[in-house]
Design a protein around this motif. Structure first.
Motif, PDB file in Angstrom:
ATOM      1  N   ILE A 148      74.095  33.821  72.743  1.00 35.36           N
ATOM      2  CA  ILE A 148      72.687  33.611  73.077  1.00 35.36           C
ATOM      3  C   ILE A 148      72.602  32.938  74.448  1.00 35.36           C
ATOM      4  CG2 ILE A 148      70.572  32.386  72.421  1.00 35.36           C
ATOM      5  CD1 ILE A 148      71.114  34.701  70.580  1.00 35.36           C
ATOM      6  N   GLY A 149      73.606  32.135  74.790  1.00 37.11           N
ATOM      7  CA  GLY A 149      73.621  31.430  76.065  1.00 37.11           C
ATOM      8  C   GLY A 149      73.589  32.344  77.277  1.00 37.11           C
ATOM      9  N   GLU A 150      73.988  33.617  77.104  1.00 37.29           N
ATOM     10  CA  GLU A 150      73.908  34.569  78.214  1.00 37.29           C
ATOM     11  C   GLU A 150      72.482  34.759  78.710  1.00 37.29           C
ATOM     12  OE1 GLU A 150      76.894  38.110  78.265  1.00 37.29           O
ATOM     13  OE2 GLU A 150      76.180  37.844  76.200  1.00 37.29           O
ATOM     14  N   ILE A 151      71.519  34.422  77.860  1.00 40.02           N
ATOM     15  CA  ILE A 151      70.112  34.569  78.253  1.00 40.02           C
ATOM     16  C   ILE A 151      69.822  33.764  79.511  1.00 40.02           C
ATOM     17  CG2 ILE A 151      67.761  33.929  77.536  1.00 40.02           C
ATOM     18  CD1 ILE A 151      68.570  34.856  74.699  1.00 40.02           C
ATOM     19  N   ASN A 152      70.400  32.579  79.609  1.00 39.78           N
ATOM     20  CA  ASN A 152      70.186  31.758  80.809  1.00 39.78           C
ATOM     21  C   ASN A 152      70.734  32.447  82.064  1.00 39.78           C
ATOM     22  OD1 ASN A 152      68.851  29.565  79.624  1.00 39.78           O
ATOM     23  ND2 ASN A 152      70.770  28.570  79.049  1.00 39.78           N
ATOM     24  N   LYS A 153      71.930  32.983  81.956  1.00 40.23           N
ATOM     25  CA  LYS A 153      72.520  33.669  83.106  1.00 40.23           C
ATOM     26  C   LYS A 153      71.736  34.928  83.463  1.00 40.23           C
ATOM     27  CE  LYS A 153      76.847  35.678  84.821  1.00 40.23           C
ATOM     28  NZ  LYS A 153      76.879  34.932  86.093  1.00 40.23           N
ATOM     29  N   ARG A 154      71.254  35.628  82.448  1.00 38.06           N
ATOM     30  CA  ARG A 154      70.480  36.836  82.719  1.00 38.06           C
ATOM     31  C   ARG A 154      69.141  36.510  83.360  1.00 38.06           C
ATOM     32  NH1 ARG A 154      72.045  41.470  79.915  1.00 38.06           N
ATOM     33  NH2 ARG A 154      70.400  42.473  81.140  1.00 38.06           N
ATOM     34  N   ALA A 155      68.591  35.323  83.064  1.00 45.67           N
ATOM     35  CA  ALA A 155      67.359  34.904  83.747  1.00 45.67           C
ATOM     36  C   ALA A 155      67.633  34.709  85.231  1.00 45.67           C
ATOM     37  CB  ALA A 155      66.823  33.616  83.127  1.00 45.67           C
ATOM     38  N   ALA A 156      68.796  34.118  85.543  1.00 50.84           N
ATOM     39  CA  ALA A 156      69.178  33.982  86.949  1.00 50.84           C
ATOM     40  C   ALA A 156      69.377  35.354  87.578  1.00 50.84           C
ATOM     41  CB  ALA A 156      70.452  33.151  87.070  1.00 50.84           C
ATOM     42  N   GLY A 157      69.962  36.288  86.809  1.00 47.47           N
ATOM     43  CA  GLY A 157      70.123  37.642  87.295  1.00 47.47           C
ATOM     44  C   GLY A 157      68.798  38.318  87.582  1.00 47.47           C
ATOM     45  N   ALA A 158      67.808  38.043  86.742  1.00 43.97           N
ATOM     46  CA  ALA A 158      66.482  38.620  86.951  1.00 43.97           C
ATOM     47  C   ALA A 158      65.855  38.105  88.241  1.00 43.97           C
ATOM     48  CB  ALA A 158      65.585  38.285  85.759  1.00 43.97           C
ATOM     49  N   TYR A 159      66.234  36.888  88.632  1.00 43.44           N
ATOM     50  CA  TYR A 159      65.732  36.339  89.893  1.00 43.44           C
ATOM     51  C   TYR A 159      66.375  37.040  91.090  1.00 43.44           C
ATOM     52  CZ  TYR A 159      65.056  32.995  93.697  1.00 43.44           C
ATOM     53  OH  TYR A 159      64.744  32.418  94.914  1.00 43.44           O
TER      54      TYR A 159
END
Length: 472
Positions: free
Chosen positions: A438-449
């Motif tokens: 679930i922690g990948e969500i944080n990294k994917r938010a950065a990816g979305a940026y």
């Protein structure tokens, strides 16, 4: 009358007061601690700990009734409400020794089990003892706010200070207040088999991002919880087992039990603050950025200081006091890095500015990075795909994060770290998260940026094309 002199006097043995006492005595200060009620304060006995324990019981019951999606037969859970409360008390009992009088006396703190009241700017009386202290820390916390609704004085009701002692399961629980406490207890009781109606005078979860609050409220309603908004309680009537609440617009809600969860009030009434020259506000004791009161020898921390009312804030305040009172070093409170969470299912968490606050503060400079849970493989595997993260970014630096979804209270920790240390989105993007989490969500938010900057940038494509032609 016994007289004592000490370096640090702490009034209140909740989370903030205990942290100050433990830190100060272990660093060599002489410490006296006063507590007229229960060691551990509200958090251990009536708040964070028992509420999360009851929520855990509700989660287990809900899982039994919704197991078919995992290939396991649904079963109707057989809930023993009194046994669930035994679980709550056992959890409290396991944590109690850490906050006990015996432990703190073992550390070298003198513990006096009396309430304290000021006699002068430097003297406090506790029972038959008068303590003179170089520095005094007020950490008396807060109590449930019970508004003067007509009829409430004649009808039995619960607050968070009595709810966890209730052994008879409510058939239909009425909850006045649609904030975190009200909704956490609403879902826990619904999952344990009670009918639940939440009556909120304004908007439920009104302090949170409305888009994310809606995710939580939709789930609660889907589970059968009635949530009435813009429903200001005007009158309470009836008796135990047959309670009615009439709202300002004429709606009537009926139930068997009533929980009042409309907010908190600072505990200052026993202190005789005037004798110490300590000023108050509408929300608590007036303090400056260093948590000093108008009496420069006295600090106020945690809920009684009238700011954010969370256990972890009281612990943070304790660290400020240790730095200032023990070492004489400058220390000021900041709030931009303080996270908080509501432990419904799905959870709701926030740190820093919400989208609306960030837009008001930064205007067109604000960018909002979004990522939805249903794109996360671990969330798909566990069928927890309802959720959203939003990160508010200004010039590459996060100024806030809002999360609704599974483990939101855990995910927000990373953004609290980032904001506390003034890190940038690139630092989150550089992180490698294990797959699948679930922690990948944080990294994917950065990816979305960063995605629009990399994949929708004509200049980047021209550079890549040129490099490819140049490489052998």
């Amino acid at each position: 009358m016994t007289r004592l002199k000490t370096d640090i006097l702490v009034i209140g043995a909740g989370s903030g007061g205990l942290s100050v006492a433990a830190g100060a005595v272990q660093m060599g200060a002489d410490v006296v601690l006063l507590e007229g009620h229960k060691m551990g304060g509200d958090c251990l006995n009536y708040g964070c700990v028992p509420s999360k324990a009851l929520i855990a019981s509700g989660k287990v019951a809900h899982a039994q009734a919704h197991a078919a999606q995992y290939g396991v037969a649904d079963v109707a859970p057989k809930v023993d409400y009194a046994a669930a409360k035994d679980h709550v008390q056992d959890v409290i009992a396991q944590i109690e020794p850490v906050d006990s009088q015996e432990r703190f006396e073992g550390l070298g703190v003198k513990v006096i089990r009396e309430y304290g009241r000021f006699l002068s700017p430097t003297e406090v009386q506790a029972g038959e003892t008068v303590i003179t202290a170089r520095r005094i820390v007020i950490a008396t916390g807060s109590s449930p706010l019970v508004p003067p609704i007509p009829g409430l004085d004649t009808v039995p009701y619960e607050t968070n200070e009595t709810l966890f002692e209730l052994r008879e399961q409510p058939e239909h629980l009425l909850i006045v207040g649609g904030g975190p406490i009200g909704l956490e207890m609403a879902q826990a009781h619904r999952r344990l088999g009670s009918k639940v109606t939440v009556i909120e005078g304004a908007k439920a979860l009104g302090k949170d991002d409305p888009e994310l609050a809606a995710i939580v409220l939709d789930r609660l309603r889907a589970e059968g919880i009635e949530i009435a908004e813009e429903a200001l309680a005007q009158e309470v009537r009836g008796a135990a087992g047959a309670i009615e609440i009439e709202t300002k617009d004429g709606r009537i809600f009926k139930g068997t039990h009533l929980l009042m969860a409309v907010g908190r009030k600072s505990n200052t009434e026993r202190l005789d603050l005037e004798a110490a020259g300590i000023e108050t506000t509408k929300t608590g004791i007036k303090v400056d950025a260093a948590l000093k009161t108008s009496n420069r020898r006295v600090y106020a921390i945690g809920d009684v200081a009238g700011g954010l009312q969370f256990t972890h804030v009281a612990g943070y305040h304790a660290g400020i006091i240790i730095r200032s009172a023990l070492f004489g070093l400058p220390a000021k409170v900041r709030t931009d890095h303080i996270p908080y969470a509501t432990y419904t299912d799905p959870e709701l968490a926030q740190v820093g500015l919400s989208e609306a606050e960030a837009r008001a503060a930064h205007g067109d400079a604000l960018e909002v990075a979004r990522f939805e849970y249903h794109h996360n493989d671990r969330a798909i595997a566990e069928r927890k795909t309802t959720g959203l993260i939003k990160v508010m970014v200004v010039k590459g630096r996060p100024v806030g994060a809002s999360i609704a979804g599974a483990q939101a209270g855990e995910l927000i920790n990373l953004w609290a770290l980032v904001i506390a240390n003034k890190l940038k989105m690139k630092h989150v993007a550089n992180m490698v998260a294990p797959y699948p989490t679930i922690g990948e969500i944080n990294k994917r938010a950065a990816g979305a940026y960063f995605s629009p900057r990399l994949f929708e940038n004509a200049m980047v494509k021209r550079v890549v094309g040129a490099v490819q032609r140049w490489l052998p």
